[in-house]
Enzyme design. Structure first.
Site, PDB file in Angstrom:
ATOM      1  NE  ARG A 161      -4.099  -0.002  -3.260  1.00  0.00           N
ATOM      2  CZ  ARG A 161      -4.281   1.269  -2.891  1.00  0.00           C
ATOM      3  NH1 ARG A 161      -3.308   2.213  -3.042  1.00  0.00           N
ATOM      4  NH2 ARG A 161      -5.410   1.731  -2.614  1.00  0.00           N
ATOM      5  CB  SER A 236      -8.395  -5.682  -3.428  1.00  0.00           C
ATOM      6  OG  SER A 236      -9.202  -5.120  -2.651  1.00  0.00           O
ATOM      7  CD  GLU A 332      -4.299  -3.960  -4.478  1.00  0.00           C
ATOM      8  OE1 GLU A 332      -4.175  -4.222  -3.171  1.00  0.00           O
ATOM      9  OE2 GLU A 332      -4.826  -3.469  -4.949  1.00  0.00           O
TER      10      GLU A 332
END
Length: 338
Positions: A161, A236, A332
């Site tokens: 990520r 998320s 995130e």
């Protein structure tokens, strides 16, 4: 090139935060982007579709929305096709184009919101696949000197990520085009993740096609993720923690049933949603903010929440998880403070 003043950003971020931008630009080509960069006097914030950002307060600096379009086949051989895609294209539109043409590599990334240009920054991933698996290079423009610069896959420093665009070069380059290598045959179908295995087994499919993978990924996502057009969210909010083996052994002493996914570098990935739910925070609501009733990892705007309100709520979640599991969750979502 479009230049607006006093522009509401409510429709430009999926949380639906209603704040004003005093210096808002739209760039629909590389030349327009260069003209804007030469014109403004500050370091701009680059905006895709706003699906992975949280505006905490009004933004003083210039905002440039990237609207560069186009999906172009630039080369091919007997096994692969090479595609150049404008950063302003919708990510899921690209995936659908690839799947409908039987080009493999992106099917597991179906229905991920956002733009193509934002995808490498986050190294988006789902169901065992990341964009870095298919990306060949990014075409960018330097914000400091307006020069073109190409980042090959290895230059992007992709990790879980993250990428060089999110870390050491954050705010230094604008991605204009993303280039991919996709399979034309002998597709490397990945259905290693349990939810995909279960739905394929339920439908008695042993050797799925890329269309079937895309179809079932969309079905899974729709079953547990809220539509941001109906309920403001950024998907998320936190990354899944990645632990060393020793750290994972310590965690198992606190919770023997914690789900885990072993990674190739001898580390272990833990579902953040599981940790949040174990803290009793799934489906809770505080003022205008809450966690989604079907997925604890998703923070939603139930009304007219401010960015500060959502951020404070996320901080509360981090505090609970840290106290219970000694794990500090990492966002995130990109938090924009100025």
């Amino acid at each position: 090139m479009q230049n607006c003043t006093q522009t509401s950003l409510k429709k430009y971020n999926s949380f639906g935060i209603d704040i004003i931008s005093k210096k808002f630009f739209c760039a629909n080509s590389k030349n327009e982007l260069k003209e804007i960069l030469e014109k403004i006097k500050d370091t701009p914030f680059i905006l895709g579709e706003g699906t992975n950002i949280l505006f905490k307060k009004e933004i003083e600096r210039s905002i440039i929305k990237i609207g560069i379009k186009g999906i172009e086949i630039v080369d091919e051989d007997k096994d692969f096709i090479f595609v150049r895609v404008g950063a302003g294209e919708n990510w899921d539109d690209l995936v659908n184009w690839a799947v409908n043409n039987d080009y493999g590599g992106l099917e597991n990334l179906s229905l991920i919101p956002g733009s193509v240009g934002s995808a490498p920054v986050q190294n988006i991933g789902a169901y065992g696949v990341e964009i870095s698996d298919s990306l060949t290079f990014c075409e960018t423009i330097s914000i400091s000197n307006f020069h073109d610069f190409k980042f090959k896959n290895e230059d992007c420093k992709f990790s879980y990520r993250s990428s060089i665009f999110k870390e050491e070069l954050k705010g230094h380059y604008v991605i204009c085009y993303v280039n991919f290598r996709l399979t034309k045959k002998n597709h490397r179908i990945n259905f290693s993740y349990r939810p995909l295995q279960e739905i394929l087994s339920k439908n008695r499919i042993k050797t799925p096609t890329i269309k079937e993978i895309s179809k079932f990924v969309k079905k899974i996502r729709k079953s547990k993720l809220p539509d941001p057009k109906k309920l403001g969210n950024c998907g998320s909010f936190f990354q899944n923690p990645v632990l060393s083996f020793d750290e994972f052994e310590e965690l198992k002493k606190k919770d023997h049933s914690v789900p885990s996914y072993y990674m190739s570098d001898n580390r272990v990935k833990i579902p953040a949603a599981y940790l949040i739910e174990k803290c009793g925070l799934k489906g809770i609501k505080k003022g205008n903010v809450g966690t989604f009733k079907k997925h604890a990892l998703i923070i939603v705007n139930y009304g007219n929440a401010s960015g500060e309100e959502i951020f404070d709520f996320s901080t509360m979640i981090k505090d609970y998880v840290l106290r219970k599991f000694n794990i500090l969750l990492k966002e995130e979502v990109n938090i924009i403070n100025q």
